[in-house]
Design a protein around this motif. Structure first.
Motif, PDB file in Angstrom:
ATOM      1  N   LEU A 131      12.871  -2.375   0.781  1.00  0.00           N
ATOM      2  CA  LEU A 131      11.459  -2.714   0.655  1.00  0.00           C
ATOM      3  C   LEU A 131      11.287  -4.164   0.215  1.00  0.00           C
ATOM      4  N   ALA A 132      12.098  -4.598  -0.742  1.00  0.00           N
ATOM      5  CA  ALA A 132      12.019  -5.992  -1.186  1.00  0.00           C
ATOM      6  C   ALA A 132      12.308  -6.944  -0.028  1.00  0.00           C
ATOM      7  N   ARG A 133      13.267  -6.601   0.808  1.00  0.00           N
ATOM      8  CA  ARG A 133      13.551  -7.433   1.991  1.00  0.00           C
ATOM      9  C   ARG A 133      12.352  -7.478   2.930  1.00  0.00           C
ATOM     10  N   ALA A 134      11.685  -6.346   3.087  1.00  0.00           N
ATOM     11  CA  ALA A 134      10.506  -6.303   3.962  1.00  0.00           C
ATOM     12  C   ALA A 134       9.371  -7.144   3.399  1.00  0.00           C
ATOM     13  N   VAL A 135       9.210  -7.129   2.086  1.00  0.00           N
ATOM     14  CA  VAL A 135       8.175  -7.950   1.450  1.00  0.00           C
ATOM     15  C   VAL A 135       8.423  -9.429   1.731  1.00  0.00           C
ATOM     16  N   ASN A 178       4.590  -0.218   8.772  1.00  0.00           N
ATOM     17  CA  ASN A 178       5.183   0.942   8.107  1.00  0.00           C
ATOM     18  C   ASN A 178       6.522   0.531   7.519  1.00  0.00           C
ATOM     19  N   ALA A 179       6.606   0.464   6.205  1.00  0.00           N
ATOM     20  CA  ALA A 179       7.834   0.010   5.538  1.00  0.00           C
ATOM     21  C   ALA A 179       8.715   1.204   5.208  1.00  0.00           C
ATOM     22  N   SER A 180       9.190   1.881   6.251  1.00  0.00           N
ATOM     23  CA  SER A 180       9.977   3.097   6.097  1.00  0.00           C
ATOM     24  C   SER A 180      11.349   2.910   6.733  1.00  0.00           C
ATOM     25  N   ASP A 181      12.298   3.755   6.324  1.00  0.00           N
ATOM     26  CA  ASP A 181      13.603   3.715   6.995  1.00  0.00           C
ATOM     27  C   ASP A 181      13.558   4.602   8.241  1.00  0.00           C
ATOM     28  N   ASP A 182      14.726   4.899   8.804  1.00  0.00           N
ATOM     29  CA  ASP A 182      14.800   5.634  10.067  1.00  0.00           C
ATOM     30  C   ASP A 182      14.899   7.148   9.889  1.00  0.00           C
ATOM     31  N   THR A 183      14.894   7.627   8.669  1.00  0.00           N
ATOM     32  CA  THR A 183      15.147   9.043   8.397  1.00  0.00           C
ATOM     33  C   THR A 183      14.060   9.945   8.974  1.00  0.00           C
ATOM     34  N   GLN A 184      14.478  11.052   9.573  1.00  0.00           N
ATOM     35  CA  GLN A 184      13.567  12.095  10.054  1.00  0.00           C
ATOM     36  C   GLN A 184      14.010  13.413   9.415  1.00  0.00           C
ATOM     37  N   LEU A 185      13.595  13.632   8.179  1.00  0.00           N
ATOM     38  CA  LEU A 185      14.019  14.807   7.425  1.00  0.00           C
ATOM     39  C   LEU A 185      12.819  15.492   6.783  1.00  0.00           C
ATOM     40  N   LYS A 186      12.894  16.806   6.714  1.00  0.00           N
ATOM     41  CA  LYS A 186      11.914  17.522   5.914  1.00  0.00           C
ATOM     42  C   LYS A 186      12.307  17.440   4.445  1.00  0.00           C
ATOM     43  N   VAL A 204      -6.043 -17.048   5.282  1.00  0.00           N
ATOM     44  CA  VAL A 204      -4.759 -16.681   4.682  1.00  0.00           C
ATOM     45  C   VAL A 204      -4.117 -15.584   5.525  1.00  0.00           C
ATOM     46  N   ARG A 205      -2.864 -15.763   5.896  1.00  0.00           N
ATOM     47  CA  ARG A 205      -2.158 -14.767   6.701  1.00  0.00           C
ATOM     48  C   ARG A 205      -1.810 -13.580   5.810  1.00  0.00           C
ATOM     49  N   SER A 206      -2.587 -12.517   5.938  1.00  0.00           N
ATOM     50  CA  SER A 206      -2.452 -11.366   5.056  1.00  0.00           C
ATOM     51  C   SER A 206      -1.822 -10.196   5.791  1.00  0.00           C
ATOM     52  N   ALA A 207      -0.945  -9.482   5.115  1.00  0.00           N
ATOM     53  CA  ALA A 207      -0.263  -8.333   5.715  1.00  0.00           C
ATOM     54  C   ALA A 207      -0.251  -7.174   4.731  1.00  0.00           C
ATOM     55  N   VAL A 208      -0.191  -5.974   5.283  1.00  0.00           N
ATOM     56  CA  VAL A 208      -0.162  -4.746   4.488  1.00  0.00           C
ATOM     57  C   VAL A 208       1.110  -3.976   4.829  1.00  0.00           C
ATOM     58  N   LEU A 209       1.860  -3.598   3.804  1.00  0.00           N
ATOM     59  CA  LEU A 209       3.017  -2.717   3.973  1.00  0.00           C
ATOM     60  C   LEU A 209       2.641  -1.327   3.475  1.00  0.00           C
ATOM     61  N   ARG A 210       2.756  -0.341   4.344  1.00  0.00           N
ATOM     62  CA  ARG A 210       2.505   1.040   3.930  1.00  0.00           C
ATOM     63  C   ARG A 210       3.845   1.650   3.537  1.00  0.00           C
ATOM     64  N   ILE A 211       3.953   1.961   2.241  1.00  0.00           N
ATOM     65  CA  ILE A 211       5.233   2.293   1.630  1.00  0.00           C
ATOM     66  C   ILE A 211       5.338   3.802   1.385  1.00  0.00           C
ATOM     67  N   SER A 228       0.844  -1.186   0.000  1.00  0.00           N
ATOM     68  CA  SER A 228       0.000   0.000   0.000  1.00  0.00           C
ATOM     69  C   SER A 228       0.886   1.244   0.000  1.00  0.00           C
ATOM     70  N   THR A 229       0.372   2.344   0.480  1.00  0.00           N
ATOM     71  CA  THR A 229       1.109   3.606   0.474  1.00  0.00           C
ATOM     72  C   THR A 229       0.949   4.326   1.802  1.00  0.00           C
ATOM     73  N   SER A 230       1.957   5.072   2.189  1.00  0.00           N
ATOM     74  CA  SER A 230       1.867   5.888   3.398  1.00  0.00           C
ATOM     75  C   SER A 230       0.869   7.027   3.231  1.00  0.00           C
ATOM     76  N   GLY A 231       0.448   7.279   1.991  1.00  0.00           N
ATOM     77  CA  GLY A 231      -0.533   8.332   1.733  1.00  0.00           C
ATOM     78  C   GLY A 231      -1.879   8.094   2.380  1.00  0.00           C
TER      79      GLY A 231
END
Length: 311
Positions: free
Chosen positions: A215-219, A233-241, A168-175, A123-126
């Motif tokens: 992301l591929a590793r997370a999938v 939440n399939a995000s890295d650790d960055t905290q940037l504007k 079915v074990r279903s999961a959602v990644l918010r990308i 999915s999307t972080s949107g």
């Protein structure tokens, strides 16, 4: 990761091999295919004859079908032990603009015969909408602000309901925003070269990123480790504007920094598609991703990823 557990029951040995079906096998799907263990058979749904040679060269068995033609999906029933769903919802123009009929029809097809052990949806972080720069965990209710994000919410709901009723074990990644040097448009370099403006510090928004390989590793981790009907939440650790991100990239690439403009000026100069990304601010929390899926990010921050790109 792959185990001896067999969701298909007592079948001939040639059918007991893990078979992963990738729906929406673009850039990220091919990365997933390359990273899967060699003992896993890879399959991919495609509606394009032109992609068949590319898929075969990547060791992926093409399965002809079209998410916009539900009748063509019947051949997917019972074909895979695990499914990766990375296909986007349809664009504008459908009467029920908030629905994702592609995901609906795919899930219906998967129910017709032996069901997969797991399914992962990208999915999307949107779906979070604007969070005013707050730190966002998966427990935050969706608040989509665009029709595109609303269709993603519909797809998420379909996937989680599918998991509950089917077992079915279903999961959602918010990308969030994807980047990678070997991905088309996968770095800020082209935008910096065009001189596209960014917002002033007062108007700027927090943005989130993940390297396409991470992301591929997370999938893959989700296919075997995700909890039932879980969101990550399939995000890295960055905290940037956003503007700081482009400044960082410009400095690493030895390019001029992008000009900064006020939001009211941006609303007059920039396309709506770009403004939509500049109108939502959030800081994604990836604690669950790392704790439950045990994903070790190769590029924990965009600085590390861009440094590898610039090297």
């Amino acid at each position: 990761m792959p185990s001896n557990q067999n969701p298909l029951g007592a079948l001939p040995s040639r059918f007991r091999r893990e078979r992963v079906l990738i729906v929406g096998c673009g850039d990220v799907g091919l990365r997933v295919a390359r990273m899967l263990p060699s003992r896993v058979q890879r399959l991919a749904l495609t509606s394009s004859p032109a992609r068949v040679p590319l898929l075969r060269a990547a060791g992926v068995l093409p399965i002809r079908g079209d998410l916009d033609r539900a009748e063509s999906l019947a051949r997917l029933a019972g074909i895979a032990t695990r499914v990766v769903h990375l296909a986007p919802p349809p664009g504008e123009g459908q009467l029920q603009w908030w629905r994702d009929p592609r995901t609906r029809d795919l899930l219906r097809a998967l129910l017709r015969r032996s069901r997969p052990a797991s399914l992962v949806y990208g999915s999307t972080s949107g779906v979070y909408g604007d969070c005013a720069g707050e730190r966002v965990t998966e427990s935050r209710p969706p608040a989509p602000r665009t029709p595109r994000a609303q269709r993603r919410v519909d797809a998420e709901q379909l996937v989680r309901h599918f998991g509950r009723v089917s077992g079915v074990r279903s999961a959602v990644l918010r990308i969030p925003g994807l980047y990678a040097p070997d991905r088309e448009g996968g770095t800020p370099r082209e935008r910096l070269l065009r001189g596209t403006p960014v917002l002033t510090a007062e108007d700027d928004v927090y943005t989130n990123h993940v390297h396409a390989d991470d992301l591929a590793r997370a999938v893959i981790a989700s296919l075997w480790r995700a909890r039932p009907q879980r969101i990550y939440n399939a995000s890295d650790d960055t905290q940037l504007k956003m503007a700081d991100y482009f400044d960082l990239a410009a400095d690493l690439y030895a390019l001029p920094r992008a000009p900064r403009i006020a939001r009211e000026v941006a609303q007059q100069q920039l396309p709506i598609s770009l403004l939509s990304f500049m109108s939502e601010s959030r800081r994604m929390d990836n604690t669950r991703l790392k704790r439950e899926l045990r994903v070790r990010l190769r590029y924990p921050t965009v600085r590390e990823g861009l440094l590898a790109t610039a090297a």
